[in-house]
Design an enzyme around this catalytic site. Structure first.
Site, PDB file in Angstrom:
ATOM      1  N   ASP A 154      15.685 -25.298   5.343  1.00  0.00           N
ATOM      2  CA  ASP A 154      16.102 -26.241   4.078  1.00  0.00           C
ATOM      3  C   ASP A 154      16.834 -27.555   5.020  1.00  0.00           C
ATOM      4  OD1 ASP A 154      16.882 -27.051   1.788  1.00  0.00           O
ATOM      5  OD2 ASP A 154      18.872 -25.957   1.545  1.00  0.00           O
ATOM      6  N   GLY A 207      13.990 -32.724   2.743  1.00  0.00           N
ATOM      7  CA  GLY A 207      14.223 -34.045   1.743  1.00  0.00           C
ATOM      8  C   GLY A 207      15.321 -34.875   2.366  1.00  0.00           C
ATOM      9  N   ARG A 208      16.459 -34.417   2.687  1.00  0.00           N
ATOM     10  CA  ARG A 208      17.584 -35.038   3.157  1.00  0.00           C
ATOM     11  C   ARG A 208      17.380 -35.496   4.455  1.00  0.00           C
ATOM     12  NH1 ARG A 208      21.802 -30.298   2.354  1.00  0.00           N
ATOM     13  NH2 ARG A 208      19.831 -29.425   2.081  1.00  0.00           N
ATOM     14  N   HIS A 257       9.143 -33.026   5.011  1.00  0.00           N
ATOM     15  CA  HIS A 257       8.178 -31.672   5.148  1.00  0.00           C
ATOM     16  C   HIS A 257       7.315 -31.929   6.048  1.00  0.00           C
ATOM     17  CE1 HIS A 257       9.934 -30.836   1.173  1.00  0.00           C
ATOM     18  NE2 HIS A 257       9.199 -31.628   0.766  1.00  0.00           N
ATOM     19  N   SER A 288       9.499 -21.867  -2.958  1.00  0.00           N
ATOM     20  CA  SER A 288      10.001 -20.742  -3.915  1.00  0.00           C
ATOM     21  C   SER A 288       9.269 -20.878  -5.272  1.00  0.00           C
ATOM     22  CB  SER A 288      11.294 -21.025  -4.295  1.00  0.00           C
ATOM     23  OG  SER A 288      11.692 -22.125  -5.129  1.00  0.00           O
ATOM     24  N   ASN A 336      10.226 -24.178  -7.048  1.00  0.00           N
ATOM     25  CA  ASN A 336       9.899 -25.021  -6.535  1.00  0.00           C
ATOM     26  C   ASN A 336       8.739 -26.037  -7.264  1.00  0.00           C
ATOM     27  OD1 ASN A 336      10.578 -24.512  -2.824  1.00  0.00           O
ATOM     28  ND2 ASN A 336      11.689 -25.426  -4.268  1.00  0.00           N
ATOM     29  N   TRP A 337       8.100 -25.247  -8.271  1.00  0.00           N
ATOM     30  CA  TRP A 337       6.974 -26.009  -8.870  1.00  0.00           C
ATOM     31  C   TRP A 337       7.735 -27.065  -9.754  1.00  0.00           C
ATOM     32  CZ3 TRP A 337       2.354 -25.094  -7.150  1.00  0.00           C
ATOM     33  CH2 TRP A 337       2.198 -23.637  -6.704  1.00  0.00           C
ATOM     34  N   ARG A 386      19.730 -19.951   7.891  1.00  0.00           N
ATOM     35  CA  ARG A 386      19.595 -21.099   6.940  1.00  0.00           C
ATOM     36  C   ARG A 386      20.236 -22.634   7.547  1.00  0.00           C
ATOM     37  NH1 ARG A 386      20.033 -21.182   0.342  1.00  0.00           N
ATOM     38  NH2 ARG A 386      19.249 -23.462   0.303  1.00  0.00           N
ATOM     39  N   ARG A 420      23.764 -20.441   0.912  1.00  0.00           N
ATOM     40  CA  ARG A 420      23.479 -19.676   0.038  1.00  0.00           C
ATOM     41  C   ARG A 420      22.160 -18.800   0.148  1.00  0.00           C
ATOM     42  NH1 ARG A 420      23.998 -24.707  -2.468  1.00  0.00           N
ATOM     43  NH2 ARG A 420      21.779 -25.147  -2.160  1.00  0.00           N
TER      44      ARG A 420
HETATM   45  C1  FPP Z   1      13.198 -27.168   1.730  1.00  0.00           C
HETATM   46  O1  FPP Z   1      13.627 -28.334   2.066  1.00  0.00           O
HETATM   47  C2  FPP Z   1      11.698 -27.071   2.307  1.00  0.00           C
HETATM   48  C3  FPP Z   1      10.530 -26.706   1.539  1.00  0.00           C
HETATM   49  C4  FPP Z   1      10.764 -26.628   0.240  1.00  0.00           C
HETATM   50  C5  FPP Z   1       9.344 -27.052   2.184  1.00  0.00           C
HETATM   51  C6  FPP Z   1       9.053 -26.309   3.444  1.00  0.00           C
HETATM   52  C7  FPP Z   1       7.658 -26.152   4.170  1.00  0.00           C
HETATM   53  C8  FPP Z   1       7.459 -26.180   5.106  1.00  0.00           C
HETATM   54  C9  FPP Z   1       8.377 -26.832   6.329  1.00  0.00           C
HETATM   55  C10 FPP Z   1       5.739 -26.573   5.511  1.00  0.00           C
HETATM   56  C11 FPP Z   1       5.438 -25.385   6.121  1.00  0.00           C
HETATM   57  C12 FPP Z   1       4.100 -24.905   6.522  1.00  0.00           C
HETATM   58  C13 FPP Z   1       3.440 -23.526   6.467  1.00  0.00           C
HETATM   59  C14 FPP Z   1       1.952 -23.630   6.594  1.00  0.00           C
HETATM   60  C15 FPP Z   1       4.188 -22.578   6.496  1.00  0.00           C
HETATM   61  P1  FPP Z   1      14.143 -29.497   0.752  1.00  0.00           P
HETATM   62  O2  FPP Z   1      12.891 -30.227   0.514  1.00  0.00           O
HETATM   63  O3  FPP Z   1      14.780 -28.442  -0.342  1.00  0.00           O
HETATM   64  O4  FPP Z   1      15.060 -30.197   1.188  1.00  0.00           O
HETATM   65  P2  FPP Z   1      16.367 -31.126   0.651  1.00  0.00           P
HETATM   66  O5  FPP Z   1      17.316 -29.799   0.331  1.00  0.00           O
HETATM   67  O6  FPP Z   1      16.899 -31.762   1.511  1.00  0.00           O
HETATM   68  O7  FPP Z   1      16.071 -31.734  -0.470  1.00  0.00           O
END
Ligand code: FPP
Length: 253
Positions: free
Chosen positions: A33, A36-37, A50, A78, A81-82, A201, A207
């Site tokens: 997790d 994005g941040r 990502h 998840s 996430n869509w 996590r 969570r």
């Molecule tokens: C959560 O961070 C991360 C994801 C939804 C995507 C994670 C995917 C990868 C690292 C690519 C993995 C690749 C393979 C092939 C397994 P967030 O976007 O929710 O972060 P935020 O909470 O800061 O917004």
């Protein structure tokens, strides 16, 4: 251990040699997790978080293999996430397709077997094909199993298991009396895996977010404040060091 040494051990970053060899977790789960941040903090588009997250994953896979951990399960996308912005979802899909092919040589070299866990329905054809190709090309590997939770939601997984059990009973392949915790587990996506010993996590969130709810009944949790792209070998070793200090009782004394 004295109070002072216990206090300092809270901050200790162990070397690999300082870990107890006989107490390495067999199965580690990770909620990656904070991508994005991580990007927003650097005034970058979220998607670059990502991309950087893939680097962190590569580091973690290498160390997982080096430590002899047999199962690694990462929450990569998840079933919820869509609902993210279309551009982000499209970028992520492209990233999965690219990584699943570009990382194959490294994964094969390390003897890693890839398995997608999640609902197959609803996954874009091209992405599903990439997962199937990666699974086929690594299916004979024996050193480590790398489960990628994709289009995954644990409640959905449990509901699907219940439906499969009803079906098996209806078709006479299973008796109601045979349904217990052990047989139930065999209807989950993780049917061939032991339960996770440790779930990490990142990003300072505390969570479980619908990840391995059944499987994590007796799992130890470790929460790291760093955003996933910054998660490195030291943070991982620290998590395992912390795990080794836990007293796992599984409900007993
Ligand atoms: C959560 O961070 C991360 C994801 C939804 C995507 C994670 C995917 C990868 C690292 C690519 C993995 C690749 C393979 C092939 C397994 P967030 O976007 O929710 O972060 P935020 O909470 O800061 O917004």
């Amino acid at each position: 251990m004295s109070i002072i040494s216990s206090f300092f051990s809270l901050f200790k970053i162990p070397s690999i040699n300082e870990l107890k060899k006989g107490d390495i977790p067999n199965h580690v789960g990770i909620i990656m997790d904070g991508n994005g941040r991580w990007a927003s903090k650097r005034k970058l588009p979220r998607v670059l978080g990502h991309k950087a997250g893939v680097e962190a994953l590569r580091r973690v896979i290498k160390l997982t293999s080096k430590l002899g951990i047999k199962y690694l399960t990462v929450f990569s996308f998840s079933s919820e996430n869509w609902d993210r912005p279309k551009e982000e979802v499209e970028y992520l899909m492209g990233l999965f397709v690219d990584c699943l092919s570009s990382e194959l040589p490294l994964l094969n070299k390390k003897g890693v077997k890839i398995k997608m866990i999640g609902k197959k329905e609803g996954i874009p054809k091209k992405v599903l094909k990439s997962f199937e190709n990666a699974e086929n090309k690594t299916c004979k590997n024996k050193e480590m199993v790398f489960n990628i939770a994709f289009n995954y939601g644990s409640r959905q997984e449990i509901i699907e298991a219940v439906k499969k059990i009803f079906k098996a009973i209806g078709e006479g392949n299973l008796k109601l009396e045979e349904v217990d915790q052990n047989s139930f587990s065999k209807f989950l996506y993780t049917k061939d895996c032991p339960d996770p010993d440790l779930i990490i996590r990142t990003s300072g969130e505390y969570r479980i977010s619908n990840f391995l709810l059944w499987q994590g009944a007796y799992t130890e949790f470790y929460f790291s404040k760093v955003f996933w792209p910054d998660f490195n070998e030291k943070h991982y070793l620290r998590a395992i060091f912390d795990y080794q200090k836990r007293n796992r009782r599984f409900g007993k004394l």
